[in-house]
Structures are given as structure tokens and as C-alpha cells.
Design a protein around this motif. Structure first.
Motif, PDB file in Angstrom:
ATOM      1  N   SER A  11      32.554  39.508  45.139  1.00 23.14           N
ATOM      2  CA  SER A  11      31.901  38.866  46.265  1.00 23.14           C
ATOM      3  C   SER A  11      31.521  37.444  45.864  1.00 23.14           C
ATOM      4  CB  SER A  11      30.639  39.640  46.659  1.00 23.14           C
ATOM      5  OG  SER A  11      29.696  39.618  45.584  1.00 23.14           O
ATOM      6  N   VAL A  12      31.080  36.661  46.847  1.00 21.84           N
ATOM      7  CA  VAL A  12      30.581  35.323  46.534  1.00 21.84           C
ATOM      8  C   VAL A  12      29.361  35.428  45.629  1.00 21.84           C
ATOM      9  CG1 VAL A  12      29.549  33.236  47.516  1.00 21.84           C
ATOM     10  CG2 VAL A  12      31.505  34.306  48.645  1.00 21.84           C
ATOM     11  N   GLN A  13      28.510  36.408  45.886  1.00 19.91           N
ATOM     12  CA  GLN A  13      27.331  36.599  45.042  1.00 19.91           C
ATOM     13  C   GLN A  13      27.725  36.887  43.599  1.00 19.91           C
ATOM     14  OE1 GLN A  13      23.591  38.788  46.386  1.00 19.91           O
ATOM     15  NE2 GLN A  13      24.510  40.341  45.078  1.00 19.91           N
ATOM     16  N   VAL A  59      25.699  27.170  47.997  1.00 17.68           N
ATOM     17  CA  VAL A  59      25.182  28.329  48.728  1.00 17.68           C
ATOM     18  C   VAL A  59      23.729  28.132  49.143  1.00 17.68           C
ATOM     19  CG1 VAL A  59      26.807  29.949  47.672  1.00 17.68           C
ATOM     20  CG2 VAL A  59      24.614  29.501  46.537  1.00 17.68           C
ATOM     21  N   ARG A  60      23.266  26.911  49.106  1.00 14.90           N
ATOM     22  CA  ARG A  60      21.852  26.619  49.365  1.00 14.90           C
ATOM     23  C   ARG A  60      21.296  27.289  50.625  1.00 14.90           C
ATOM     24  NH1 ARG A  60      19.242  20.501  49.728  1.00 14.90           N
ATOM     25  NH2 ARG A  60      17.097  21.138  50.169  1.00 14.90           N
ATOM     26  N   ALA A 155      28.963  32.694  53.388  1.00 16.86           N
ATOM     27  CA  ALA A 155      27.969  32.264  52.398  1.00 16.86           C
ATOM     28  C   ALA A 155      28.233  30.845  51.915  1.00 16.86           C
ATOM     29  CB  ALA A 155      27.980  33.225  51.204  1.00 16.86           C
ATOM     30  N   LEU A 156      29.458  30.353  52.108  1.00 15.02           N
ATOM     31  CA  LEU A 156      29.852  29.046  51.596  1.00 15.02           C
ATOM     32  C   LEU A 156      29.878  27.963  52.673  1.00 15.02           C
ATOM     33  CD1 LEU A 156      32.905  30.251  49.456  1.00 15.02           C
ATOM     34  CD2 LEU A 156      30.564  29.865  48.675  1.00 15.02           C
ATOM     35  N   ARG A 157      30.242  28.351  53.860  1.00 13.51           N
ATOM     36  CA  ARG A 157      30.516  27.357  54.910  1.00 13.51           C
ATOM     37  C   ARG A 157      29.328  26.447  55.224  1.00 13.51           C
ATOM     38  NH1 ARG A 157      33.888  28.656  60.433  1.00 13.51           N
ATOM     39  NH2 ARG A 157      33.997  26.499  61.203  1.00 13.51           N
ATOM     40  N   TYR A 195      32.212  19.043  42.960  1.00 13.22           N
ATOM     41  CA  TYR A 195      31.996  20.347  42.332  1.00 13.22           C
ATOM     42  C   TYR A 195      32.480  21.477  43.236  1.00 13.22           C
ATOM     43  CZ  TYR A 195      28.994  18.049  38.842  1.00 13.22           C
ATOM     44  OH  TYR A 195      28.511  17.255  37.834  1.00 13.22           O
ATOM     45  N   HIS A 196      32.185  21.388  44.522  1.00 12.44           N
ATOM     46  CA  HIS A 196      32.586  22.455  45.444  1.00 12.44           C
ATOM     47  C   HIS A 196      34.111  22.554  45.530  1.00 12.44           C
ATOM     48  CE1 HIS A 196      28.464  21.890  47.615  1.00 12.44           C
ATOM     49  NE2 HIS A 196      28.354  22.318  46.373  1.00 12.44           N
TER      50      HIS A 196
END
Length: 295
Positions: A11-13, A59-60, A155-157, A195-196
Motif C-alpha cells: 500500500s502507499v502506507q 502525503v501531507r 493518498a498521493l493526489r 522528490y515526488h
């Protein structure tokens, strides 16, 4: 490379946790590397903290611990700032000479090298590495339990779009009034987007590699602009600047000319990189994300 999402991330987490722990492990190894010079070590460790800040910035909006972890990383980074700032001015002068062929700056460089070495002694950087190590080790423990409130590309968008929107806004501000603070702020957000892009490079390797290289170049242009402002402020404040008469004024003129060149080059590159609105870019990346996750 470690600073990438991987198909094996559940997962992203899970990716967030893994990447953070790997970055900290690399930082701890660098602290313990007896063969690495002090200046290189500080440079690498500061890069690690910036990469970690870029990671959590992505992911802020869905990371409840963001504010606390960003503050912890910022404070850890500041432990090492004195030596890096002094080293940076030597590098800035060298770049200015390389770009403009400015003569007669050898005595100025000697003064900067002496200031750098004095800063290393005064800051006692070696001693500061112990609390920095403790900060990083504690971060790794916390990172293993980090939680996000959303999953998948959702979670990223929001974080990706927010950074791109700010980069576009700051580019406009810099075009209207290219002051030092404005360009420094612009550089910070460009670096986050770099970085992203690096983190998501596996989604579409060749195009995202190319974009990452261009963002790195843009970040370096903007960073050089800020570093020149720092160098100019130092030269203005030194009462007995070494070198021939009139050197202070000549240095100021060369810095201004170089900054103008960097501004023009940065605006031209940024016009291409940030032509698309944030939502258009995130929609493209979302399609790539889905295809990548589907295998």
C-alpha cells in the motif's frame, strides 16, 4: 534505488514506512562511515533529511502526524546547518568564477575557507552528530507505525496537486518580483516536486526520469540564485574584504548579472515543466499508477 515506490509495497502506507526506514538506515550508515569526510558527511545527511521531508510532504493532506514529523526533521537538519552554510559559500564563489571568469577572487576564497573551517570548530559538528543520530533513530521507530487516512492514489493526489499548484504560483510571483525570498520559496516547492517525481519514477520510468532531471536542474538554478544572495550579504558585511580596491562593487555587479541569467533560464525551463494545471498532471499520474499497480 531505495527512494522509489516498489511493486512489492502492499500500500502507499507501506511504501511510506519502508522508504522512511531505508533513508534513516542510510543516514546512520553515513554517520558511522569513517572514510567519509566531514563536509561530505554533513552534505549527505542534510540531503537525507530533505528527502524525508519531501516524502512526507507528498502525503501531507492524509498524514495526521505530518506537522510533528516535519518539525522533527527540520530541527534535526538545523543541527548541521552551520558547517553546511559555510561550505556552501565556498562552492558558490567557485561557481561564480566558473560562470563569469571573475578575476581577483582568490583572497576572498581564502577568507571563506577560513570562515568555513572556523565554523566547523565552533559548531563542533562531530559532537552534533550524536543527537542527530538519536533524532534519526527515533524517527525510524515512529515511521514503522505511521498511518495514513487514505489509500491508493487517493493518498498521493492531494499532496501532488498542492505542490504543483504552489510551484506554478511561485513561478508567477518570481516573474513579477524576483526577490531573494520569493525565489527561495519557489526553489523549496520545486524541490518537493522533484522528490515526488523521483518517488513515483517506476510508474513511467523514461518520461519521469527526464522530468526529474529537469526539475533537478531547475532546483539547482534557483538554489544558486539564493546562494549568490547569501554570498553578496556576506561580502557587504565584511568590513575588510580582501582583494583590490573596488572588488566589493565588482563582486556585487557580477552576482547581479549571474542572478539575472539564472532567473531567465529558470523561467524558461519552468514554463515547460509547469505548463499543465495540477489536476491534469495528477490525472496522468493516476492513470500510470493504475496501470503500474495492475502489473
Amino acid at each position: 534505488m531505495a527512494y522509489r515506490v516498489k511493486p512489492s509495497d502492499r500500500s502507499v502506507q507501506a511504501a511510506l514506512r519502508r522508504i522512511a526506514v531505508e533513508e534513516v538506515a542510510a543516514a546512520l550508515a553515513e554517520i558511522d562511515d569513517a572514510a567519509m569526510g566531514l563536509h561530505d558527511k554533513v552534505h549527505q545527511l542534510r540531503k537525507r533529511t530533505k528527502r524525508l521531508r519531501g516524502l512526507i510532504r507528498m502525503v501531507r493532506p492524509v498524514f495526521p502526524a505530518y506537522a510533528a514529523e516535519n518539525a522533527a526533521l527540520r530541527d534535526a537538519q538545523r543541527r548541521l546547518s552551520a558547517l553546511r552554510d559555510s561550505e556552501g559559500m565556498v562552492e558558490t564563489l567557485d561557481k561564480l568564477v566558473a560562470a563569469t571568469g571573475a578575476p581577483g577572487l582568490g583572497p576572498v576564497r581564502d577568507r571563506l575557507v577560513a570562515a568555513r573551517d572556523a565554523a566547523a570548530a565552533e559548531a563542533d559538528v562531530v559532537a552534533d552528530l550524536a543527537p542527530f543520530r538519536a533524532d534519526m533513530a527515533a524517527l525510524a521507530v515512529r515511521a514503522r507505525g505511521w498511518r495514513l487516512t487514505a489509500g491508493g492514489f487517493g493518498a498521493l493526489r492531494p499532496g501532488i496537486e498542492a505542490v504543483v499548484a504552489r510551484a506554478r504560483r511561485d513561478r508567477g510571483r518570481a516573474a513579477r518580483k524576483p526577490g531573494t525570498a520569493v525565489i527561495h520559496d519557489w526553489r523549496k516547492v520545486v524541490k518537493y516536486h522533484w522528490y515526488h517525481t523521483r518517488l513515483l519514477q517506476p510508474l513511467d520510468p523514461a518520461p519521469l526520469d527526464r522530468r526529474a532531471r529537469q526539475l533537478r536542474d531547475l532546483s539547482e538554478m534557483l538554489g544558486d540564485h539564493h546562494d549568490l544572495a547569501v554570498l553578496e550579504a556576506w561580502a557587504a558585511a565584511v568590513p575588510d574584504l580582501p582583494g583590490p580596491a573596488g572588488l566589493r562593487a565588482e563582486l556585487r555587479e557580477r552576482i547581479a548579472a549571474r542572478q539575472a541569467t539564472l532567473e531567465a533560464e529558470a523561467q524558461a525551463l519552468a514554463a515547460r515543466l509547469f505548463a499543465s494545471p495540477p489536476k491534469d498532471l495528477s490525472r496522468r499520474w493516476k492513470r500510470r499508477w493504475k496501470a503500474w499497480r495492475a502489473g
